[in-house]
Structure formats: C-alpha cells, structure tokens
Design an enzyme around this catalytic site. Structure first.
Site, mmCIF file in Angstrom:
data_model
loop_
_atom_site.group_PDB
_atom_site.id
_atom_site.type_symbol
_atom_site.label_atom_id
_atom_site.label_comp_id
_atom_site.label_asym_id
_atom_site.label_seq_id
_atom_site.Cartn_x
_atom_site.Cartn_y
_atom_site.Cartn_z
ATOM 1 N N CYS A 1 0.836 -1.196 0.000
ATOM 2 C CA CYS A 1 0.000 0.000 0.000
ATOM 3 C C CYS A 1 0.878 1.256 0.000
ATOM 4 O O CYS A 1 1.999 1.243 0.488
ATOM 5 C CB CYS A 1 -0.935 0.130 1.191
ATOM 6 N N ARG B 1 3.098 0.493 -5.300
ATOM 7 C CA ARG B 1 3.041 -0.213 -4.017
ATOM 8 C C ARG B 1 1.751 -1.020 -3.840
ATOM 9 O O ARG B 1 1.591 -1.744 -2.870
ATOM 10 C CB ARG B 1 3.151 0.790 -2.865
ATOM 11 N N TRP C 1 -2.978 -2.538 -1.528
ATOM 12 C CA TRP C 1 -2.682 -3.912 -1.948
ATOM 13 C C TRP C 1 -3.237 -4.775 -0.829
ATOM 14 O O TRP C 1 -2.703 -4.792 0.281
ATOM 15 C CB TRP C 1 -1.183 -4.108 -2.112
ATOM 16 N N ASN D 1 -0.609 1.238 6.037
ATOM 17 C CA ASN D 1 0.153 0.314 5.200
ATOM 18 C C ASN D 1 0.783 -0.696 6.148
ATOM 19 O O ASN D 1 1.550 -0.313 7.018
ATOM 20 C CB ASN D 1 1.221 1.114 4.439
ATOM 21 N N GLY D 2 0.417 -1.973 5.986
ATOM 22 C CA GLY D 2 0.988 -2.988 6.873
ATOM 23 C C GLY D 2 -0.066 -3.987 7.316
ATOM 24 O O GLY D 2 -1.132 -4.087 6.703
ATOM 25 N N GLU E 1 15.220 -15.495 -14.374
ATOM 26 C CA GLU E 1 14.749 -14.109 -14.399
ATOM 27 C C GLU E 1 13.886 -13.850 -15.640
ATOM 28 O O GLU E 1 12.866 -13.165 -15.569
ATOM 29 C CB GLU E 1 15.963 -13.158 -14.332
ATOM 30 N N LYS F 1 10.013 -12.641 -15.514
ATOM 31 C CA LYS F 1 9.527 -11.431 -16.180
ATOM 32 C C LYS F 1 8.275 -11.734 -17.002
ATOM 33 O O LYS F 1 7.303 -10.995 -16.976
ATOM 34 C CB LYS F 1 10.581 -10.828 -17.118
ATOM 35 N N GLU G 1 5.229 -12.522 -14.719
ATOM 36 C CA GLU G 1 4.750 -11.358 -13.977
ATOM 37 C C GLU G 1 3.856 -10.463 -14.808
ATOM 38 O O GLU G 1 2.838 -10.002 -14.329
ATOM 39 C CB GLU G 1 5.951 -10.487 -13.544
ATOM 40 N N HIS H 1 15.534 -34.023 -17.222
ATOM 41 C CA HIS H 1 15.005 -34.675 -16.027
ATOM 42 C C HIS H 1 13.572 -34.232 -15.745
ATOM 43 O O HIS H 1 13.119 -34.275 -14.600
ATOM 44 C CB HIS H 1 15.903 -34.382 -14.826
ATOM 45 N N LYS I 1 5.220 -3.614 -6.105
ATOM 46 C CA LYS I 1 6.664 -3.474 -6.248
ATOM 47 C C LYS I 1 7.387 -3.667 -4.923
ATOM 48 O O LYS I 1 8.468 -4.211 -4.874
ATOM 49 C CB LYS I 1 6.965 -2.082 -6.793
HETATM 50 C C1 G6P Z 1 8.385 -7.819 -5.406
HETATM 51 C C2 G6P Z 1 8.629 -7.143 -6.731
HETATM 52 C C3 G6P Z 1 9.821 -7.785 -7.421
HETATM 53 C C4 G6P Z 1 11.041 -7.755 -6.519
HETATM 54 C C5 G6P Z 1 10.754 -8.381 -5.163
HETATM 55 C C6 G6P Z 1 11.875 -8.106 -4.182
HETATM 56 O O1 G6P Z 1 7.945 -9.108 -5.616
HETATM 57 O O2 G6P Z 1 7.480 -7.233 -7.541
HETATM 58 O O3 G6P Z 1 10.101 -7.081 -8.604
HETATM 59 O O4 G6P Z 1 12.083 -8.423 -7.131
HETATM 60 O O5 G6P Z 1 9.570 -7.812 -4.604
HETATM 61 O O6 G6P Z 1 11.928 -6.728 -3.939
HETATM 62 P P1 G6P Z 1 13.194 -5.925 -3.483
HETATM 63 O O7 G6P Z 1 12.726 -4.508 -3.421
HETATM 64 O O8 G6P Z 1 13.561 -6.461 -2.125
HETATM 65 O O9 G6P Z 1 14.257 -6.133 -4.469
#
Ligand code: G6P
Length: 615
Positions: free
Chosen positions: A2, A27, A75, A101-102, A488, A492, A495, A511, A610
């Site tokens: 949030c 957020r 969120w 937020n929390g 990664e 991507k 996501e 495997h 994020k």
């Molecule tokens: C969330 C974001 C990711 C990020 C992860 C860790 O899941 O969507 O993009 O890699 O958090 O976040 P940080 O800020 O600790 O790198």
C-alpha cells in the site's frame, strides 16, 4: 504494501494527494481512497480500482476543497479489494480517519474486545480495528490524538505506517511507523507525508525518514515532533536532503515505465560503477567494502538473502564470488532463511539484496543474521530505505527510481555492484591474476555501450513477440552464469503477461521439462559463446528433435545455433561472468512486448506490488 500520502499546509490538498497516489501505485493498486478536511467536515471517497477510478468517483461524490488530507492506494491483505475495505477508514464516531500500510497481526483479539464494548465494524480490515482502538483509548483515557495513537500502538503486534487525523482538530496529522516506510516532507509552512519521497519531490527536498517505532505529530506552522512509540522519549529527527529529481520519476515519452527503465540500463549501469571503477589505475573503490575489507576476507562464507528478482541477482553473485574470489556462497530466499533456524556465525558475511530496501522478509532475515553476530552488507537501490539503514554497511546501486513493478534496471545494476565487490575481493585475496583482473575491469567499463547495442534488437524482438504472444507456456534454459538469467527471463514473462513460464538449468531439462516440449512450446535458450556453449547446442538439438520452437540468445556472429533455432537474438561478446548483463536485456524486451500485445497492464500487473512490506 500500500501507498500512503498526506498533506497539511496552505495549498489545495486534493491534487497533491492524487498525484502522489499515482506515483505510489507501484506499491499496490487494487483500491484507492482519500479523506479531506473541507473546513467544516471530512469529505471521503474511496473505491475498488485504481487512482483513475478514484478520481472519477471523487468528481461525483465530494467537494475537493481543503488543505488537509490523506490518501491511500491499496494492496489487499485483510479483506478482498472492494469499496468498503478501501482506505481511509473512519472510527465509529466518525471523528477519526486513518490510512494504513501494513498488517495488524493481533487484530482479532483486539476486534473482539472492541465488539464487546459496543463498537461495530463495516469492513473486514485490520485497519478499522486500529482506528477504533485509537478512538477507544482517546475517550477512555481522555487524551489527545497523539497520545491515544501511542497508547494504542503499544497494544498492537504487526507492521504499520499510519496517518490519522481528527475532524475536531484538523490542524494536525499523527503518523507512526513500524516495519513499513514513512517519510515526512518538510516545506515552508507545509508538510507532506508519504511512503516514499516521490509524491512531494517537486515541493521540497527536505525529508525526515521515520525510523521503526517512531511517531510524529505533524502540525501546521510547527516543527515536526518525533517520539519513540514505546517510551515517549523525544527524538531529534535528521532532516535529509533528497537527491531525487522529478524527471527521473516520470515516463519521459515512453509508453510504460518498464520500457523506460529497460532503456535506462546503459546509463544506470554506468552510474553504478561511476567513481568506483578506475580502469586506468586498476582500482575498485567502494567505501562500504574498503572499510570492512577484513570482514570480507576473513569470512567463512557469504550468505546472500533476497527475494524475487533480487534473489536472481544473488544467484549470479554466487557464480561470480565463487569463480573469481573463491569465497563460498549460499543464496537464500529471505522468507525461508528467517524461518528455518539457519546456522549463522560471527564469521559469516550476509549480503542482503533489495531494490526497494523495504522487503519485509529480507529485513527480518537481516535482523536475524545481526542477532547471531554476522556482518550484514546491503545492496539497495532506494537511498535511505529501511534495509540500507539496518545493515552494517552497504553499496547503493544508483539505478534511479524504478517504478515498473517488473524489475529491470535494478537487476542489472545489482549484478554490477556485486561484480565490483567480487573483483575487489578477488584482487585483495590474490585469487585473480593481474591480467584477468584488468581484463575484467576493461570489459565491465564497456558494458553500457554493449547494452546499448543489445537494445537495438528491439524491433526484431517485437517480431518474435508477435509470433509467440499466444503461447500458453514458455521454457527458459541457461547454464552457468546464464541459469539465473533463465529464471529471471521466466519470471519477467509470468509477472507481466500471465503466461506460464519456467526457468531451468539447460542440462536439467532432460530430467522433467523435456516432457512438456511439443510444437506449441517456445523455448528460450541462452547460448552465448562462452560458458558450455557446445553443451547448450546439444540441448538445443534435443529440443529441436521434439519439435519445440527455439529462440536462441546468442553471441554476435553465431552460426551453429542460428542453423537450429527458429529465431536468434544477438548480444555482443563479453566475458562469461559479464554475459548476464547482456543476455537479460532481450528477455526483458520479449516479455514487455508480449505483455503489451496481450493487452496486459505492464507497469501494474495483477496481484503484484513493487514493494512487499508484508511477510
Ligand atoms: C516484489 C517485486 C519484485 C522484486 C521483489 C523483491 O515481488 O514485484 O520485482 O524483485 O519484490 O523486492 P526488493 O525490493 O527487495 O528487491
């Protein structure tokens, strides 16, 4: 997660808060709301959906006058995203209004107690419990809002950044933090409250970052008073001068933040090593490492803790630290590490990697490691973030603000920092020859230009994306340094396009994942010249004979893979240890274009946020 925003001053609060919420949508963005004091009463409007939806509703519902207000973009944690669960929340009397937020972990017993005392609840949120607890304390103890917030928070278990005000005393906003970030922007006769500084950067460069367990009363025309929530002691707040600029947090002509951030990588990587990498002198200067060099050199091992994309950067670091510096490395998901009673000693060095510097699990892992006596080093992007303050020392990535939820430049700059550290240690330990060391420095310096060249494949990647945008599954394969890149790349795609994708070490394919391969299955294989090239080519043969569709990420001028693959994307040649910095780029572009073609919201993918400040 949030995002929270607040304003108290002399300007119209509404446009400031709405603009601020937009900047904080990274957020969370499943609902949004605002509460303003219009001079007589509180005007509140909230809705499921994004800040755009909130604006539409505000137009129909409320007057937007007033120079005091709070806003929230959510969120969901407790209670599904709907209008009622959106913040702000009123207390039962309608006097107090709060944003949060929390997570309040003990909200159930608190709610039970309040219900017994005649309170009622309209939402399913823990936040509505908190605001009523504050109201209850305020009435029963006959104290002012600040004191009531303090007493209430001392009964709370969990995490919070809150802002609350009273319609009977609308010249102050009370804020507090534990585990979720909160910043107060200090203007002339005006104050801003926000989860990070982006909502107020055009108004002031001066900010106080509240520490955990601190609260503040923000009053018009008065100095901000900061106190410890536990014992009420006054804290002398440090007013930090911010370096952020407005341009950096706007889209600058790109359709999406993600695309802008992908294209920023040459500059971001350069900014990461600027001043640290001195090729001609053969020097790497990093204060956080230099000042603690003995800790690193005497370390039994390095433990990397991180989440998400940052964890992938940690895996790349494992390869490079072990390969060059010959220091054993373990890479852990912070969320697993903190709950599995890990063996940590005073001779361990823990490297915590986090773009936001706020990820709750990473922060908790750091605290655990510190409590066992380990030396903890942070690799963060956000300056002044909780992790950067909690660690013993660290190195910033200097990528600039990353707004797109899918991490791009944060990843490549994290790898850059970690590479610099590995090289610095390899040299100090004498585990790298002079020639090799200098070669690495020279090649690292050339990376921004090579990333730039890689970005020129964009149009070609648009074509490939168009060809495979309707696939339901993707497989990503890589070996060695490019195995984490495969992970990664798959992350991507998942996501932002919601296509199921798996990353795998190329040799492990046989495997299991090989059973998935048929003529519908696109397989992205990272097959750059160095690093087990022939073996990867054999893996490609295996895919080919099962009719899988092959997209090869290859070194410029490659012939073997070109003959086998349906498409290839070329990257310039570099040292094997540096290839992740190049091979990642086409994978970012591929997922970006596929997501756009599928009509997905690239910068705000569903269910994600994020900055994950909940456990
Ligand atoms: C969330 C974001 C990711 C990020 C992860 C860790 O899941 O969507 O993009 O890699 O958090 O976040 P940080 O800020 O600790 O790198």
């Amino acid at each position: 997660m949030c995002g929270i925003v607040g304003y108290i001053g002399y300007r119209d609060a509404y446009p400031i808060i709405v603009k601020g919420l937009r900047r904080l949508e990274y957020r969370g963005y499943d609902s949004a709301g605002i509460a303003l004091y219009d001079g007589n009463d509180i005007q509140m409007s909230k809705t499921k959906g994004k800040v755009d939806d909130l604006e539409q509703r505000v137009r129909k519902e409320i007057k937007t006058a007033g120079s005091v207000g709070i806003g929230h973009t959510r969120w969901a944690t407790h209670g599904v995203p709907n209008d009622v669960n959106s913040h702000p929340h009123y207390s039962n009397s309608g006097d107090l209004v709060i944003i949060h937020n929390g997570i309040i972990e003990n909200y159930e017993p608190l709610k039970k107690e309040l219900l017994n005392r005649g309170y009622h609840f309209t939402s399913d949120t823990d936040t509505e419990v908190l605001v009523n607890l504050i109201e209850d304390v305020k009435k029963n103890e006959d104290v002012k809002l600040g004191k009531a917030v303090q007493i209430a928070l001392n009964q709370v278990v969990g995490a919070y950044a809150i802002a609350v005000f009273d319609r009977n005393k609308p010249d102050e906003i009370v804020v507090a933090r534990l585990g979720s970030p909160l910043t107060i922007g200090i203007g002339k006769d005006e104050f801003f409250i926000a989860s990070d500084a982006s909502p107020f950067i055009e108004y002031t460069n001066n900010a106080i970052y509240l520490e955990d367990e601190e609260m503040a009363i923000v009053r018009r025309h008065k100095k901000v008073k900061v106190r410890k929530i536990k014992d009420d002691s006054l804290v002398d707040p440090y007013v930090q001068e911010l370096q952020l600029n407005l341009e950096e947090i706007e889209k600058g002509g790109y359709d999406h933040f993600m695309l802008k951030e992908i294209y920023e990588q040459p500059r971001a990587i350069l900014d990461t090593y600027r001043g640290r990498l001195r090729v001609n002198d053969g020097i790497i200067k990093m204060a956080g490492v230099d000042d603690n060099i003995e800790k690193f050199l005497n370390a039994n091992r390095i433990i990397v803790v991180a989440c998400g994309t940052s964890w992938h950067a940690g895996l790349v670091a494992e390869y490079i630290f072990e390969d060059l510096a010959r220091i054993p490395v373990e890479v852990e998901y912070a969320s697993e590490f903190r709950y599995r009673n890990p063996v940590i000693t005073e001779n361990d060095v823990v490297i915590a990697i986090s773009q936001s510097g706020e990820t709750a699990d990473t922060l908790a892992a750091i605290k655990l490691a510190k409590s066992k006596g380990a030396f903890v080093f942070g690799v963060c992007n956000v300056v002044g973030s909780s992790i950067s303050r909690e660690t013993h020392a660290g190195a910033y990535t200097h990528a600039g603000p990353e707004i797109g939820v899918a991490s791009t430049k944060a990843f490549t700059t994290q790898i850059t920092v970690l590479t610099l550290i590995a090289l610095r240690l390899a040299k100090a330990k004498g585990n790298i020859s002079n020639t090799d060391y200098h070669y690495h420095l020279q090649e690292l310096e050339l990376i921004p230009e090579k990333v730039e060249r890689t970005l020129q494949s964009n149009e070609h990647i648009v074509g490939i994306s168009d060809r495979y945008k309707d696939a339901s599954n993707f497989l990503y394969l890589g070996r060695g340094y490019n195995f984490p890149v495969a992970l990664e790349g798959a992350l991507k795609l998942k996501e932002i396009s919601y296509i199921h994708a798996e990353g795998y070490p190329a040799a492990e394919m046989k495997h299991g994942p090989i059973a998935l391969i048929d003529e519908q299955m696109p397989v992205v294989v990272i097959a750059t010249k160095k690093g087990h090239y022939e073996k990867v080519v054999s893996n490609i043969q295996e895919i080919k004979s099962r009719k899988g569709k092959i997209i090869g990420i290859v070194t410029e001028g490659d012939k073997s893979v070109k003959n086998l693959a349906d498409f290839v994307i070329e990257v310039p040649e570099t040292l094997e240890s540096l290839t992740p910095l190049l091979t990642t780029i086409p994978l970012q572009l591929l997922s970006y274009h596929i997501a756009v073609m599928r009509g997905c919201n690239v910068d705000q993918p569903r269910n994600l946020a994020k900055s994950v400040t909940v456990e």
